[in-house]
Design an enzyme around this catalytic site. Structure first.
Site, PDB file in Angstrom:
ATOM      1  N   SER A  75       0.477  -1.095   0.052  1.00 33.93           N
ATOM      2  CA  SER A  75       0.114   0.226   0.173  1.00 33.93           C
ATOM      3  C   SER A  75       1.035   1.037  -0.270  1.00 33.93           C
ATOM      4  O   SER A  75      -0.139   2.172  -0.629  1.00 33.93           O
ATOM      5  CB  SER A  75      -1.289  -0.328   1.782  1.00 33.93           C
ATOM      6  N   LYS A 213       3.323   6.944   4.801  1.00 31.91           N
ATOM      7  CA  LYS A 213       2.252   5.543   3.928  1.00 31.91           C
ATOM      8  C   LYS A 213       3.111   4.542   4.791  1.00 31.91           C
ATOM      9  O   LYS A 213       3.959   4.715   4.070  1.00 31.91           O
ATOM     10  CB  LYS A 213       2.067   6.224   2.869  1.00 31.91           C
ATOM     11  N   THR A 214       1.750   4.022   4.717  1.00 38.41           N
ATOM     12  CA  THR A 214       2.261   2.150   5.325  1.00 38.41           C
ATOM     13  C   THR A 214       2.091   1.395   4.797  1.00 38.41           C
ATOM     14  O   THR A 214       1.493   1.597   3.479  1.00 38.41           O
ATOM     15  CB  THR A 214       2.028   1.925   6.564  1.00 38.41           C
ATOM     16  N   GLY A 215       2.701   0.290   4.420  1.00 39.77           N
ATOM     17  CA  GLY A 215       2.133  -0.552   3.415  1.00 39.77           C
ATOM     18  C   GLY A 215       2.838  -2.102   4.252  1.00 39.77           C
ATOM     19  O   GLY A 215       2.960  -1.974   4.720  1.00 39.77           O
TER      20      GLY A 215
END
Length: 266
Positions: A75, A213-215
């Protein structure tokens, strides 16, 4: 134990001030990559962190070998996806709503209507998959080629290629991509880049603003990203972290490192 922590803090302060022993020739001062002593922070968790001070142009790395290894972005790809979606008019702006299709998904926050901004904040995969389908393979490929994002391979399918599939990117490449976004040097309209930077705000404090932003590879939680940048009064720092774990864990480790390095205050 307390003395050990104090010693580590002093060492890190020296490293970040640029006063530590330089392992590269002096003529290459602006290209120096300094190894970050973050073994204790990562606590044995395999991972890497790339950190760059945009004011001094100096880069700091934990686990340099892994920093050059490509992984699926998961993500964290929502960042270029949002840029491309806005640029290609697949969405009008950060407020454009996509209606929930009624399919109950694993996270409660996903089971409602979303905008580009709320979809970024809650990492709503279905929203960004729908936008990718609206962008289409031809326009998506053209834009990934323009920005040179990782291996640029979308063969895994227009709404899945970034999710444990064909697209891969390294932490070094993520840092370079985010740096260009911060400096607004990507081949997109200025307003497009400003919008995405705004919806990436993760935390606002008096002393700093954190954009990130994480993923997470949801199939097994075996890969986690946190990419972004932090603005302070003194400088802007770009970071890219990946670990064998979740995105939330990568975010936690990144914040702990920023605190330990004195970039953000307690």
């Amino acid at each position: 134990m307390k003395n050990g922590k104090l010693l580590l803090t002093l060492i890190l302060a020296v490293v970040l001030s640029g006063s530590a022993l330089n392992l590269m020739p002096k003529a290459d001062a602006h290209n120096v990559i300094t190894e970050l002593p973050l073994e204790d922070s990562f606590g044995g968790v395999p991972g890497t962190m790339v950190l760059k001070n945009l004011k001094t142009d100096k880069q700091y790395v934990y686990n340099g070998e892994r920093s050059r290894e490509r992984f699926t972005p998961e993500s964290s790809f929502k960042v270029p996806n949002a840029l491309i979606g806005l640029e290609e008019k697949a969405v009008a702006d950060e407020y454009e709503v996509k209606r929930w299709d009624g399919v109950v998904r694993e996270f409660e926050a996903w089971n409602r209507d979303h905008t580009l901004a709320s979809g970024m904040r809650h990492s709503v995969i279905w929203y960004y998959q729908a936008m990718a389908r609206d962008i289409g393979a031809e326009r998506m490929q053209r834009n990934l080629d323009r920005i040179g994002y990782g291996n640029r391979d979308i063969s895994g399918g227009i709404d899945r290629f970034w999710l444990n599939s064909s697209l891969k990117i390294s932490a070094q490449e993520q840092e370079a991509f985010v740096e260009k976004l911060v400096e607004e040097e990507l081949p997109f309209q200025e307003q497009t880049m400003k919008t995405v930077k705004r919806i990436l705000i993760d935390e606002e404090k008096d002393a700093y603003t954190l954009h990130g932003k994480t993923g997470t590879r949801l199939s097994d939680m075996g890969l986690g990203w946190y990419v972004g940048y932090v603005e302070t009064e003194k400088a802007t720092w770009v970071f890219a972290t990946n670990i064998d774990g979740s995105g939330s864990k990568a975010r936690q480790l990144t914040k702990e490192a920023l605190l330990k390095l004195g970039i953000i205050p307690e």
